[in-house]
Scaffold this motif. Structure first.
Motif, PDB file in Angstrom:
ATOM      1  N   GLN A 128      34.962  49.447  37.693  1.00  0.00           N
ATOM      2  CA  GLN A 128      34.544  50.159  38.909  1.00  0.00           C
ATOM      3  C   GLN A 128      34.722  49.305  40.164  1.00  0.00           C
ATOM      4  N   ARG A 129      34.695  47.997  40.024  1.00  0.00           N
ATOM      5  CA  ARG A 129      34.854  47.131  41.201  1.00  0.00           C
ATOM      6  C   ARG A 129      36.131  46.284  41.122  1.00  0.00           C
ATOM      7  N   PHE A 135      37.934  45.944  44.514  1.00  0.00           N
ATOM      8  CA  PHE A 135      37.260  45.004  45.410  1.00  0.00           C
ATOM      9  C   PHE A 135      37.579  43.568  45.005  1.00  0.00           C
TER      10      PHE A 135
END
Length: 397
Positions: free
Chosen positions: A275-276, A279
């Motif tokens: 999910q990250r 980033f």
């Protein structure tokens, strides 16, 4: 700085811990629904049609070689600048590994060297190519696909360093590592220092449905539980004929496979980390830009990873003089840089197979000078400045 700074480090968040805890408290610890969830989300992330989760990146490579039919006598080309598993997977199947040198500007498998090998041997001598997205820089698989098609070869893309990485194709389109548009199969690793950490774990991506189904069987002892894939078994046919129902207990071992399964709690951790992932890539690229700006005009730098579009920056590499001196000086200051890699062909195992120093001069020269700097999303600005200061201090005293 008192805290040690490693070259790589995992980042486990409260959300990761919650995901793993929920998996541990569920009905499944392995072979449960979180495996398929992770596979589907990962396939969507890289842009492939299918994904198969396995126990580690080496298992992924081994299953790829099995699925593609590597057998004794088959010759496969790969780079010497990689972790040994990229080559070892061919040896597991009895095949012969042939190394081709790297491009000094990219550190990637040199397509010109590969073409030279292919053109210097009778057609059919080689069966495949295993290019590696070294350090996170994506191989130009469009060019390799054209070469492979010319000589009727398959391609396994080793993308362990490059989830989220991409190259720009001849039409100006971003081609993400592992998307299946050019390689027959691609593999990823979820070792703690990689972009996505599962403790251990790996993933195979592909757009080939037949290979996908074969991989599903190979990772679980070669056993098939899908009625559509069964052979003409007497037991299955008679049971179904007499009851007109699917005998739910029935399964077939159709090939010699392995137990290369991932657990549900590892898959839960991987799904949470995914999910990250974008980033993390953004931070890695920002760290790379800082390193590049700091060293681009320094005389002691022979080469560095640089700022490259699509680079996933698993590693940031410098080429320097007195590499050993710098390595030890950094350790004295609690900076634990690393070396990637001792060329595979110089390992004792491959030396015994006939490889020797001088066979891959570009990779060997690179190895004499390379050092991988700390590179991970939780590396702080102060820590990176400290690393840069200590490198400059070593060369400018």
């Amino acid at each position: 700085m008192n805290n040690s700074i490693p070259y790589g480090r995992q980042n486990i968040t409260p959300e990761d811990i919650l995901a793993v805890t929920e998996a541990l408290q569920s009905d499944y610890l392995t072979q449960g629904p979180r495996i398929l969830e992770f596979e589907n989300e990962f396939a969507s992330y890289v842009g492939s049609k299918f994904a198969v989760a396995v126990s580690n990146g080496t298992a992924a490579l081994h299953l790829n070689a099995l699925a593609l039919g590597v057998k004794p006598g088959n010759k496969v080309i790969t780079t010497p600048l990689t972790f040994a598993a990229s080559a070892n997977c061919i040896r597991y199947c009895g095949g012969t590994v042939v190394f081709a040198d790297i491009d000094p500007d990219t550190y990637l498998l040199d397509i010109k060297a590969v073409r030279k090998l292919l053109e210097s041997a009778p057609r059919g001598t080689y069966q495949g190519i295993v290019p590696v997205d070294f350090a996170g820089r994506a191989v130009d698989l469009e060019a390799f696909r054209k070469l492979a098609d010319e000589f009727d070869l398959w391609i396994i893309e080793d993308s362990c360093h490059s989830p989220g990485g991409f190259f720009i194709d001849s039409q100006g389109v971003q081609q993400h590592c592992g998307n299946g548009n050019f390689a027959d199969l691609a593999i990823f690793s979820f070792h703690p220092v990689k972009h996505i950490a599962c403790g251990e774990g790996g993933m195979i991506s592909t757009n080939d449905e037949a290979l996908y189904k074969k991989l599903l069987a190979l990772r679980t002892h070669g056993i098939v539980k899908d009625e559509d894939l069964y052979t003409n078994s007497i037991e299955f046919a008679s049971a179904k004929a007499s009851t007109n129902q699917y005998p739910a207990w029935y399964m077939e071992m159709q090939m010699l496979g392995f137990n290369y399964r991932l657990t549900d709690f590892q898959a839960a951790l991987g799904t949470s980390q995914l999910q990250r992932a974008d980033f993390g890539l953004e931070v890695r690229r920002r760290i790379a830009k800082t390193y590049f700006q700091a060293f681009k005009n320094e005389d002691f730098i022979k080469g560095q990873s640089g700022v490259i579009e699509g680079h996933a920056y698993h590693l940031y590499v410098l080429e320097v003089e007195d590499r050993l001196g710098l390595y030890n000086y950094l350790r004295e200051n609690n900076i634990y840089a690393q070396i990637h890699y001792i060329p595979c062909h110089l390992m004792p195992y491959y030396r015994e197979l006939g490889w020797k120093e001088g066979d891959m001069p570009i990779a060997e020269n690179y190895y004499k000078h390379c050092i991988s700097l700390p590179m991970y999303p939780t590396l702080t600005r102060d820590e990176q400045v400290f690393v840069i200061e200590k490198i400059n201090e070593f060369y400018n005293v």
